[in-house]
Design a protein around this motif. Sequence first.
Motif, PDB file in Angstrom:
ATOM      1  N   ILE A 131      23.488  58.557  66.602  1.00  0.00           N
ATOM      2  CA  ILE A 131      23.842  57.542  65.604  1.00  0.00           C
ATOM      3  C   ILE A 131      23.254  56.185  66.016  1.00  0.00           C
ATOM      4  O   ILE A 131      23.443  55.735  67.142  1.00  0.00           O
ATOM      5  CB  ILE A 131      25.383  57.439  65.444  1.00  0.00           C
ATOM      6  CG1 ILE A 131      25.946  58.803  65.036  1.00  0.00           C
ATOM      7  CG2 ILE A 131      25.759  56.351  64.443  1.00  0.00           C
ATOM      8  CD1 ILE A 131      27.447  58.832  64.817  1.00  0.00           C
ATOM      9  N   MET A 153      36.197  52.926  59.963  1.00  0.00           N
ATOM     10  CA  MET A 153      34.795  53.356  59.908  1.00  0.00           C
ATOM     11  C   MET A 153      34.605  54.571  60.832  1.00  0.00           C
ATOM     12  O   MET A 153      33.970  55.552  60.458  1.00  0.00           O
ATOM     13  CB  MET A 153      33.926  52.178  60.362  1.00  0.00           C
ATOM     14  CG  MET A 153      32.464  52.467  60.395  1.00  0.00           C
ATOM     15  SD  MET A 153      31.673  51.622  59.040  1.00  0.00           S
ATOM     16  CE  MET A 153      30.008  51.530  59.628  1.00  0.00           C
ATOM     17  N   ALA A 205      26.196  54.829  56.941  1.00  0.00           N
ATOM     18  CA  ALA A 205      27.595  54.426  56.835  1.00  0.00           C
ATOM     19  C   ALA A 205      27.641  52.912  56.676  1.00  0.00           C
ATOM     20  O   ALA A 205      26.984  52.188  57.423  1.00  0.00           O
ATOM     21  CB  ALA A 205      28.358  54.845  58.088  1.00  0.00           C
ATOM     22  N   LEU A 264      32.676  49.860  67.882  1.00  0.00           N
ATOM     23  CA  LEU A 264      32.188  50.996  67.112  1.00  0.00           C
ATOM     24  C   LEU A 264      31.484  52.006  68.029  1.00  0.00           C
ATOM     25  O   LEU A 264      31.755  53.216  67.969  1.00  0.00           O
ATOM     26  CB  LEU A 264      31.246  50.488  66.016  1.00  0.00           C
ATOM     27  CG  LEU A 264      30.660  51.517  65.056  1.00  0.00           C
ATOM     28  CD1 LEU A 264      31.758  52.347  64.414  1.00  0.00           C
ATOM     29  CD2 LEU A 264      29.836  50.830  63.975  1.00  0.00           C
ATOM     30  N   THR A 314      27.568  47.134  59.613  1.00  0.00           N
ATOM     31  CA  THR A 314      28.875  46.484  59.538  1.00  0.00           C
ATOM     32  C   THR A 314      28.823  45.132  58.818  1.00  0.00           C
ATOM     33  O   THR A 314      29.828  44.431  58.749  1.00  0.00           O
ATOM     34  CB  THR A 314      29.461  46.278  60.953  1.00  0.00           C
ATOM     35  OG1 THR A 314      28.442  45.701  61.775  1.00  0.00           O
ATOM     36  CG2 THR A 314      29.913  47.587  61.564  1.00  0.00           C
ATOM     37  N   ILE A 374      33.572  58.381  59.633  1.00  0.00           N
ATOM     38  CA  ILE A 374      32.382  59.087  60.139  1.00  0.00           C
ATOM     39  C   ILE A 374      32.796  60.468  60.668  1.00  0.00           C
ATOM     40  O   ILE A 374      32.136  61.474  60.417  1.00  0.00           O
ATOM     41  CB  ILE A 374      31.660  58.237  61.219  1.00  0.00           C
ATOM     42  CG1 ILE A 374      31.076  56.982  60.563  1.00  0.00           C
ATOM     43  CG2 ILE A 374      30.570  59.047  61.921  1.00  0.00           C
ATOM     44  CD1 ILE A 374      30.491  55.966  61.508  1.00  0.00           C
ATOM     45  N   ILE A 415      30.320  49.520  56.127  1.00  0.00           N
ATOM     46  CA  ILE A 415      31.744  49.225  56.384  1.00  0.00           C
ATOM     47  C   ILE A 415      32.524  48.885  55.116  1.00  0.00           C
ATOM     48  O   ILE A 415      33.714  49.184  55.020  1.00  0.00           O
ATOM     49  CB  ILE A 415      31.891  48.107  57.441  1.00  0.00           C
ATOM     50  CG1 ILE A 415      33.313  48.105  58.001  1.00  0.00           C
ATOM     51  CG2 ILE A 415      31.509  46.747  56.867  1.00  0.00           C
ATOM     52  CD1 ILE A 415      33.471  47.399  59.313  1.00  0.00           C
ATOM     53  N   THR A 430      24.675  53.056  61.117  1.00  0.00           N
ATOM     54  CA  THR A 430      25.870  52.352  60.643  1.00  0.00           C
ATOM     55  C   THR A 430      25.569  50.874  60.426  1.00  0.00           C
ATOM     56  O   THR A 430      24.825  50.260  61.203  1.00  0.00           O
ATOM     57  CB  THR A 430      27.025  52.449  61.665  1.00  0.00           C
ATOM     58  OG1 THR A 430      26.646  51.736  62.847  1.00  0.00           O
ATOM     59  CG2 THR A 430      27.347  53.881  62.012  1.00  0.00           C
ATOM     60  N   GLN A 443      31.685  55.489  53.514  1.00  0.00           N
ATOM     61  CA  GLN A 443      32.241  54.145  53.349  1.00  0.00           C
ATOM     62  C   GLN A 443      33.752  54.236  53.497  1.00  0.00           C
ATOM     63  O   GLN A 443      34.409  54.903  52.701  1.00  0.00           O
ATOM     64  CB  GLN A 443      31.873  53.615  51.959  1.00  0.00           C
ATOM     65  CG  GLN A 443      32.043  52.118  51.845  1.00  0.00           C
ATOM     66  CD  GLN A 443      31.792  51.644  50.424  1.00  0.00           C
ATOM     67  OE1 GLN A 443      30.805  52.023  49.800  1.00  0.00           O
ATOM     68  NE2 GLN A 443      32.689  50.836  49.907  1.00  0.00           N
ATOM     69  N   CYS A 474      24.884  57.211  70.983  1.00  0.00           N
ATOM     70  CA  CYS A 474      24.569  56.038  70.158  1.00  0.00           C
ATOM     71  C   CYS A 474      23.329  55.308  70.654  1.00  0.00           C
ATOM     72  O   CYS A 474      23.135  55.141  71.844  1.00  0.00           O
ATOM     73  CB  CYS A 474      25.739  55.057  70.148  1.00  0.00           C
ATOM     74  SG  CYS A 474      27.183  55.732  69.340  1.00  0.00           S
ATOM     75  N   VAL A 511      23.598  52.425  65.851  1.00  0.00           N
ATOM     76  CA  VAL A 511      24.634  51.455  65.521  1.00  0.00           C
ATOM     77  C   VAL A 511      23.986  50.075  65.505  1.00  0.00           C
ATOM     78  O   VAL A 511      23.551  49.572  66.534  1.00  0.00           O
ATOM     79  CB  VAL A 511      25.778  51.501  66.561  1.00  0.00           C
ATOM     80  CG1 VAL A 511      26.832  50.447  66.252  1.00  0.00           C
ATOM     81  CG2 VAL A 511      26.405  52.894  66.591  1.00  0.00           C
TER      82      VAL A 511
END
Length: 531
Positions: free
Chosen positions: A279, A521, A492, A291, A462, A525, A494, A460, A512, A302, A281
């Motif tokens: 992922i 969040m 994704a 996160l 934010t 996920i 936020i 992701t 979401q 991540c 981030v």
Amino acid sequence: MRLAAPQAVQPFLLMEEIDNSQKKGKVYLVGAGPGDPGLITVRGRYLLEKAEVIVYDYLASRRLLTYVPADAQFVYAGKRGGVKHTHTQDEINQMLVDFAQEGKIVVRLKGGDPFIFGRGGEELEVLAKHNVSFEVVPGVTSATAAATYAGIPITHRDYTASVAFLTGHEDPTKDKSNIDWQKIATGIGTIVVYMGIKNLPFIVKNLIDNGRSPQTPVAVVRWASTPEQRSVVGTLADIADIVKESEIKPPALIVIGEVVNLRGTLDWFEKRALFGKRIIVTRTREQASELVAGLEENGASCYECSTINIEPVEDYHILDEALERINEYHWILFTSLNGVKYFFKRLYDKGLDARDLKGPDIGVVGKSTADLLLEYGVNADLIPPVFTGEGLAESLLDQGVEGRNVLIPRAVEGREILPETLRGAGAQVTIAPLYINVPPQGRRDELRAELESGEVGMVTFTSSSTVRNFLTMVDAESQEELEQLMAGVKIAAIGPITAKTVTDSGLKVDVQPSQYTIISMIKAIIDFYQC
Ligand code: SAH
């Protein structure tokens, strides 16, 4: 990036600090553990916090370096099977002697346990020869970690009463092996082989030829205890082919014995909800990543991509003027964590503190902002049910804002919806710009390589600025190229504003959360991957 070192759990003084006049250099040989930075010992971590020089290996987790003071000297000693060594062993030995003789506190950080196939003994012999004082801190060795994190108890009353750790690094063409395969093959219950991937066919042949059943179960575990862990299981008869087919490369351990069968029931690490998911981030460099912590706790790997650098403004005069007549304000509204942070920094710099804010009411955009505010000793008076600028504006309109003085400390460029709505309803709004969002330069190639690897499962976002800056960093030449790079990558977002910025750029939002918080969040996920 270097995080602030967390506080030690108990006061800790080295001899060198107790008697500084005596300060002679010393080398602390510290086991870093197998990979997960949480697996270093408490003493090992204390020593990292005291290091003046840190000499670290390929296998030691980079994250442990965040405990080392930023002004320490960082030396990468490299050493990785098959790859050109950064420093020879002799150079490393000499370096340790030299640093210690300069009077430095040297931490020599090694993967796993320094005395288990770590050449720790050799390094210390050289130090002893030069009269350099030293200490050793053991570490969790990768054999126990690999077994544990693959769900294999290395001993078990029903299966084995003995374990052997072997090196698989021996040259198979050597006339005489240092390993007595005949005795090991049938004399030991569980056998764990370090550095054995290259010689695996030779190792299994030796065991079978010397009487171990070809049906003996075997597990091979790569990068044990990290989010990159991969493991395969087979028998002595077929494990070499399985490893070859699945392209398992070093560093990996081979666990041989009946206990491997327990993995079927006891595998826990690889069963976590996000295990094996890569992922990206995106976040601001300044913000600690709750996160990332939450996703990694559930097994994700991540890639932290800082999309924004926060820099303070040079000129605070608007805030300074507002602070001089702060009691004339009816509201102070915080729409970001950085707004809170830079507001209080300026407040404190001017010799003021939370007591000077008792006049105005305080509104925040969401729960995390409220939580941070509380750390500065202020309880928010208003948290809207919907955590957006619109939500905050609506809650204020409900209370009536006509003729009210409102102060909004925030970024130089922020969303105008909140101030515009309030002004439209008759409020006097002062925007005090405190910081600037600057997209970082020069990360394009690294980010693109991640996306092109085909391994990224999700990105992701934010905030809208993380979306915009991510797109700037990706630097796609066309919409087509962007879609190609993001093919198969889920997104994704936020909250609705961030989501809209994503869809405005022609991409699709897959996850979401209903609440615009980091915790929701993370949950969203997990739910996404579980159904
Ligand atoms: N001193 C280290 C071992 C160093 S020898 C220790 O105590 O663990 C290097 C070998 O250790 C690698 O070739 C591999 O076989 C093993 N190894 C180290 N870290 C590992 C990890 N995270 N996962 C699997 N094997 C690992």
